[in-house]
Design an enzyme around this catalytic site. Structure first.
Site, PDB file in Angstrom:
ATOM      1  CD  GLU A   1      -2.892   1.278   0.256  1.00  0.00           C
ATOM      2  OE1 GLU A   1      -2.865   2.241  -0.529  1.00  0.00           O
ATOM      3  OE2 GLU A   1      -3.728   0.367   0.195  1.00  0.00           O
TER       4      GLU A   1
ATOM      5  CB  VAL B   1       0.931   3.874  -5.008  1.00  0.00           C
ATOM      6  CG1 VAL B   1       0.237   4.942  -5.840  1.00  0.00           C
ATOM      7  CG2 VAL B   1       1.311   2.695  -5.881  1.00  0.00           C
TER       8      VAL B   1
ATOM      9  CG  ASP C   1       8.773   8.776  -6.787  1.00  0.00           C
ATOM     10  OD1 ASP C   1       9.199   7.889  -6.038  1.00  0.00           O
ATOM     11  OD2 ASP C   1       7.714   9.405  -6.565  1.00  0.00           O
TER      12      ASP C   1
ATOM     13  CE  LYS D   1       5.499   7.435  -5.353  1.00  0.00           C
ATOM     14  NZ  LYS D   1       5.467   8.777  -4.713  1.00  0.00           N
TER      15      LYS D   1
END
Length: 397
Positions: A123, A126, A195, A199
């Site tokens: 969890e 992201v 990054d 995600k």
């Protein structure tokens, strides 16, 4: 007493210890017994308040039958990948905040977890402290998810907010972000969109059920943004934000990318500022649902990690809804998407208009600034080659 281990005692790993200690009473109430960190793997022993937890020997964790859940906060795909595999094969649940590892090897590690009747949960990978994966896979399970987009990186959002509010340059604000600890000494992964790209790959994997290879996802950051475009956007009712975006297309196709966008000010995500993140999920039944909060930081991220740890303990069975096929088929370039584009061109309007007959001219002068009618990315690239284009950005409709 439920005992867990942590791989890596950096910012997030230390945050996990703090959350477990600070929230001992509500965690115990939820689990029915106390939770404690028994061991923390470090590269080199060091002094400090958690010295008593430290070990340099991974085998101590791998072979310890008392440890039911292992938290991986090493980062990267080297040791983190190998240790995660070994913990799963040893029958231990693994929880991680490692977005790179999940984006590149999540499908494989989830399958390994299933074979060994444990969970691999992520969890925090992201949204940091923002719950997004659990709602996506459970609360919105009755929907067909058609699109996800969002501000997925707090560092770049902080920089853009300062550029808008203070008129500062990218270089000036990046230096400030580093001083505040929002940006690393090497900010490449943040400011180049890497990054956010990792995600959006994870979100696309879960939403569409197929592996999205990060190497196929175009990732554009904010290093080329000009303060002039930020100011022009503001004068005409837009703000510029770096978005990660994935979409379901006709014919069971899908795409994903990261790029700066002009966003209308009446869209709530345009007003997400500083280090805050926001993710919008569009389901065919719910419409758009937005998740908002701090996407990074020691305690917000650790909170999401500990919540996953508690879920592993309470459920103690694999979650079948978390996973996706290794099949990468159906992924197409985002250049096929139709949408409006913002152009700033170093040419007078009379030279520009013949190529942009249906465009809305925003400003004229030495530069011509316009927003096109809906066109594909391929068409936008072709137009950009015909004129001295200074800036070319997508517009979020």
């Amino acid at each position: 007493m439920i005992k867990i281990a942590i791989l890596g005692l950096g910012t997030v790993g230390t945050g996990v210890v703090k959350v477990v200690e600070a929230n001992a009473a509500p965690i115990r109430h939820r689990l029915g017994e106390p939770l404690c960190v028994k061991t923390a793997l470090v590269r080199t022993m060091r002094s400090g308040p958690y010295h008593h937890l430290m070990t340099e020997n991974f085998r101590e964790i791998e072979t310890d039958s008392e440890i039911r859940v292992v938290v991986e906060t090493i980062g990267g795909v080297g040791a983190a990948y190998e240790y995660t595999r070994r913990c799963l094969m040893a029958g231990k649940h693994v929880v991680t905040a490692n977005k790179q590892l999940v984006a590149e090897h999540g499908c494989e590690l989830l399958e390994l977890a299933r074979k060994n009747h444990v969970n691999y949960l992520f969890e925090a990978s992201v949204g940091g402290g923002i719950p997004i994966l659990h709602p996506l896979t459970q609360c919105m399970a009755a929907n067909r998810v058609d699109e996800i987009y969002g501000i997925l990186n707090g560092t770049t959002n902080f920089i853009l907010t300062k550029m808008v509010k203070e008129g500062a340059s990218f270089a000036e604000v990046l230096k400030l972000a580093q001083q505040k600890g929002y940006a690393e000494a090497d900010p490449t992964a943040d400011v180049q969109g890497i990054d956010a790209g990792r995600k959006i790959c994870i979100l696309a994997d879960l939403a569409f059920g197929h592996q999205v290879n990060p190497n196929r996802v175009p990732m554009e950051g904010i290093t080329k943004l000009d303060l002039k475009d930020v100011e022009i956007a503001g004068r005409h009712g837009y703000r510029i934000k770096l978005l990660g975006r994935c979409l379901r297309l006709e014919g069971d196709r899908r795409t994903a990318y990261v790029a700066p966008h002009l966003i209308p000010m009446d869209n709530p995500i345009s007003d997400v500022n500083d280090v805050f993140n926001a993710v919008v999920v569009r389901g065919n039944a719910t419409g758009e649902v937005m998740f908002y909060g701090k996407g990074a930081g020691e305690l917000p991220t650790a909170s999401a990690v500990v919540a996953d740890v508690m879920e592993c303990i309470l459920e103690d069975r694999p979650r079948p809804e978390i996973g996706w096929s290794a099949d990468e088929g159906g992924f197409v370039s985002p250049l096929e998407l139709k949408g409006r584009w913002y152009f700033r061109i170093d040419a007078p309007a009379e030279q520009v208009r013949p190529l942009f007959e249906k465009a809305r001219i925003l400003e004229e002068g030495r530069d011509t600034v316009l927003i096109t009618e809906p066109i594909t990315g391929t068409e936008a690239e072709a137009l950009a080659k015909k004129l001295p284009v200074l800036t070319c950005l997508r517009v979020l409709d």
